[in-house]
Design a protein around this motif. Sequence first.
Motif, PDB file in Angstrom:
ATOM      1  N   ALA A   1       1.486 -18.633   5.575  1.00 18.49           N
ATOM      2  CA  ALA A   1       0.960 -19.034   4.786  1.00 18.49           C
ATOM      3  C   ALA A   1      -0.836 -18.821   4.623  1.00 18.49           C
ATOM      4  N   CYS A   2      -1.134 -19.106   3.736  1.00 20.05           N
ATOM      5  CA  CYS A   2      -2.421 -18.270   3.617  1.00 20.05           C
ATOM      6  C   CYS A   2      -3.945 -19.034   4.261  1.00 20.05           C
ATOM      7  N   PRO A   3      -4.707 -18.900   4.419  1.00 21.13           N
ATOM      8  CA  PRO A   3      -5.573 -19.599   5.543  1.00 21.13           C
ATOM      9  C   PRO A   3      -6.263 -20.453   4.891  1.00 21.13           C
ATOM     10  N   TYR A   4      -7.049 -19.433   3.410  1.00 19.53           N
ATOM     11  CA  TYR A   4      -7.434 -20.733   2.795  1.00 19.53           C
ATOM     12  C   TYR A   4      -7.218 -21.373   1.765  1.00 19.53           C
ATOM     13  N   CYS A   5      -6.107 -21.213   1.757  1.00 16.81           N
ATOM     14  CA  CYS A   5      -5.558 -22.849   0.086  1.00 16.81           C
ATOM     15  C   CYS A   5      -4.918 -23.382   1.672  1.00 16.81           C
TER      16      CYS A   5
ATOM     17  N   ILE B   1       5.321 -12.391  -0.728  1.00 13.65           N
ATOM     18  CA  ILE B   1       5.474 -11.039   0.425  1.00 13.65           C
ATOM     19  C   ILE B   1       5.822 -10.081  -0.828  1.00 13.65           C
ATOM     20  N   ASP B   2       4.954  -8.101  -0.308  1.00  8.64           N
ATOM     21  CA  ASP B   2       5.245  -7.674  -1.506  1.00  8.64           C
ATOM     22  C   ASP B   2       5.769  -6.392  -1.697  1.00  8.64           C
ATOM     23  N   PHE B   3       6.307  -5.615  -2.059  1.00  5.92           N
ATOM     24  CA  PHE B   3       7.553  -4.454  -1.736  1.00  5.92           C
ATOM     25  C   PHE B   3       7.299  -3.784  -0.678  1.00  5.92           C
ATOM     26  N   SER B   4       6.002  -3.334  -0.340  1.00  3.88           N
ATOM     27  CA  SER B   4       5.851  -2.719   0.901  1.00  3.88           C
ATOM     28  C   SER B   4       5.857  -4.024   2.231  1.00  3.88           C
ATOM     29  N   LYS B   5       6.439  -4.551   2.152  1.00  2.37           N
ATOM     30  CA  LYS B   5       6.421  -5.876   3.334  1.00  2.37           C
ATOM     31  C   LYS B   5       5.795  -6.274   4.319  1.00  2.37           C
ATOM     32  N   GLN B   6       4.229  -6.814   2.643  1.00  2.00           N
ATOM     33  CA  GLN B   6       2.792  -7.595   3.425  1.00  2.00           C
ATOM     34  C   GLN B   6       2.706  -8.584   2.990  1.00  2.00           C
ATOM     35  N   VAL B   7       2.083  -9.091   3.530  1.00  2.00           N
ATOM     36  CA  VAL B   7       2.231 -10.390   3.482  1.00  2.00           C
ATOM     37  C   VAL B   7       0.603 -10.131   2.397  1.00  2.00           C
ATOM     38  N   ILE B   8       1.258 -11.608   1.120  1.00  2.00           N
ATOM     39  CA  ILE B   8       0.264 -10.929  -0.301  1.00  2.00           C
ATOM     40  C   ILE B   8      -0.257 -12.851  -0.477  1.00  2.00           C
ATOM     41  N   ALA B   9      -1.443 -12.585  -0.686  1.00  2.00           N
ATOM     42  CA  ALA B   9      -1.878 -13.808  -1.955  1.00  2.00           C
ATOM     43  C   ALA B   9      -0.925 -14.490  -2.847  1.00  2.00           C
TER      44      ALA B   9
ATOM     45  N   LYS C   1      -3.260 -15.072   8.272  1.00  2.00           N
ATOM     46  CA  LYS C   1      -2.469 -15.439   7.964  1.00  2.00           C
ATOM     47  C   LYS C   1      -2.033 -16.847   8.631  1.00  2.00           C
ATOM     48  N   ILE C   2      -1.357 -17.289   8.088  1.00  4.35           N
ATOM     49  CA  ILE C   2      -0.582 -18.872   9.364  1.00  4.35           C
ATOM     50  C   ILE C   2       1.184 -18.642   9.253  1.00  4.35           C
ATOM     51  N   LYS C   3       1.306 -18.844  10.385  1.00  2.84           N
ATOM     52  CA  LYS C   3       3.115 -18.613  10.769  1.00  2.84           C
ATOM     53  C   LYS C   3       3.300 -19.913  10.421  1.00  2.84           C
ATOM     54  N   LEU C   4       4.493 -20.011  10.025  1.00  2.55           N
ATOM     55  CA  LEU C   4       5.053 -21.308   9.650  1.00  2.55           C
ATOM     56  C   LEU C   4       6.401 -21.311   9.682  1.00  2.55           C
ATOM     57  N   PRO C   5       6.698 -23.130  10.862  1.00  4.41           N
ATOM     58  CA  PRO C   5       8.130 -23.036  11.543  1.00  4.41           C
ATOM     59  C   PRO C   5       8.990 -22.585  10.996  1.00  4.41           C
ATOM     60  N   ASP C   6      10.610 -22.619  11.136  1.00  3.60           N
ATOM     61  CA  ASP C   6      11.651 -22.074  10.084  1.00  3.60           C
ATOM     62  C   ASP C   6      12.127 -23.725   9.517  1.00  3.60           C
ATOM     63  N   ASN C   7      12.305 -23.618   8.673  1.00  4.33           N
ATOM     64  CA  ASN C   7      13.034 -24.630   7.203  1.00  4.33           C
ATOM     65  C   ASN C   7      11.808 -24.915   6.993  1.00  4.33           C
ATOM     66  N   CYS C   8      11.405 -24.125   6.443  1.00  7.76           N
ATOM     67  CA  CYS C   8       9.909 -25.236   5.642  1.00  7.76           C
ATOM     68  C   CYS C   8      10.539 -25.421   4.057  1.00  7.76           C
ATOM     69  N   LEU C   9       9.434 -26.230   3.817  1.00 13.75           N
ATOM     70  CA  LEU C   9      10.314 -26.769   1.521  1.00 13.75           C
ATOM     71  C   LEU C   9       8.421 -26.439   1.675  1.00 13.75           C
TER      72      LEU C   9
END
Length: 386
Positions: free
Chosen positions: A186-190, A196-204, A220-228
């Motif tokens: 998840a985004c740390p701001y909102c 995820i972009d084509f070069s495997k980066q986490v993006i806004a 960035k915030i790592k989320l638990p599995d099985n999220c909605l």
Amino acid sequence: MVKVDTPTLEQISAGLIRVKAKQKPLYPYPPDLQMGYDKVVLAFLMSGKPDLAPASVPEFYELCEQPLSEWGVEIDDEIDSDESLLFFSEPTELTIELAEAFGGSVLSQEQGKIATKLLQHCHSHPQGIQIYTKFRRFIVEHPVLSNQEFVEAKGNFGLGVGLSELLDECYEPIPSCHELEGNFYACPYCYALAGIDFSKQVIANSCCNRCPPGRRLKRKIKLPDNCLKLKRSIERFWFYPGRAEIQLYQKLLDIKLDVELYPERDSYDIKIKFNDGEVWALDLKDYSNPYLLVRNLGDEPIPSEPEWNVAYIVIPAERKKDRPAYLKELKSKWRWENVKPIFDDAVFALAKKKAGLVEDYSEVSEELNKETTQNKSPTKKKGTHT
Ligand SMILES: [Zn+2]
């Protein structure tokens, strides 16, 4: 120069959102996308440059991932040509705003249906007003949820409240395109789900209102599995503007003002009642493009009930960062006399001053001075709005 007007961009946007909503191959093309494409081709023909036109709808669809400046056409100054209509096949904020101006999109229709169900339910419930606020607040505070949290929420909004099923309509499983090596972020701001972009980066994500879409997120915030996650329509129309609504509401509460969130089940967003009896009505509108905001306000930007004396359309001050002239642009098209546009930080300062909580006037920023000067215009009406 090949000229493509804003109504054409609006129609294309409505078509692009339709493509996304059906989640199927591009063909058969949504009529608005086909007609919008035809108008673009026609513009190239009329300018004597048919060879430069996109050769097919799929090719045009690809072009929509590029900034508008890459289309080889001229567009209205009101639209920022650095923006694109699609972002990894997701409609951007601009696209959603353009489609709204075209007469509503499938996104706003979906959100409208959910809003109607919520309102109908709350009307028939003795604690309807509290439940309404609680539900909207829950959505704003939970753009993503673990399965466990979702089950708990369904329990909380279940028995005696009756909104368990409506929660199902607001959330969906996270599509796998947001996964990176087995994880979601998840985004740390909102706090909304990151892309995820084509070069495997986490993006806004494309409607984060803190970072430009596509910017790589260092934190960035790592989320638990099985999220909605919230459905896009709810995310766009409740979550993003709702964050600013709740922040402002909380700040007003903190200075002990008499405030109400979503009065009368969302006639407007925030009602402030001052000690002298004066009532302010605030409605937050979070649009990236001020011209499209004006187009979407309608004839009565703020309903007259519950009664108010002063009314503001409030814009999150974050919008200034991307568009320093935001308020000036907004005012250049403003046509309502009894409702004024203002940034959230400025309306907070005004409310604080009105409540007599500012002793040292230099404390209030120049923002406030600007607002006060502007309020001296002869058209200002302060009488009760009926
Ligand atoms: Zn964000």
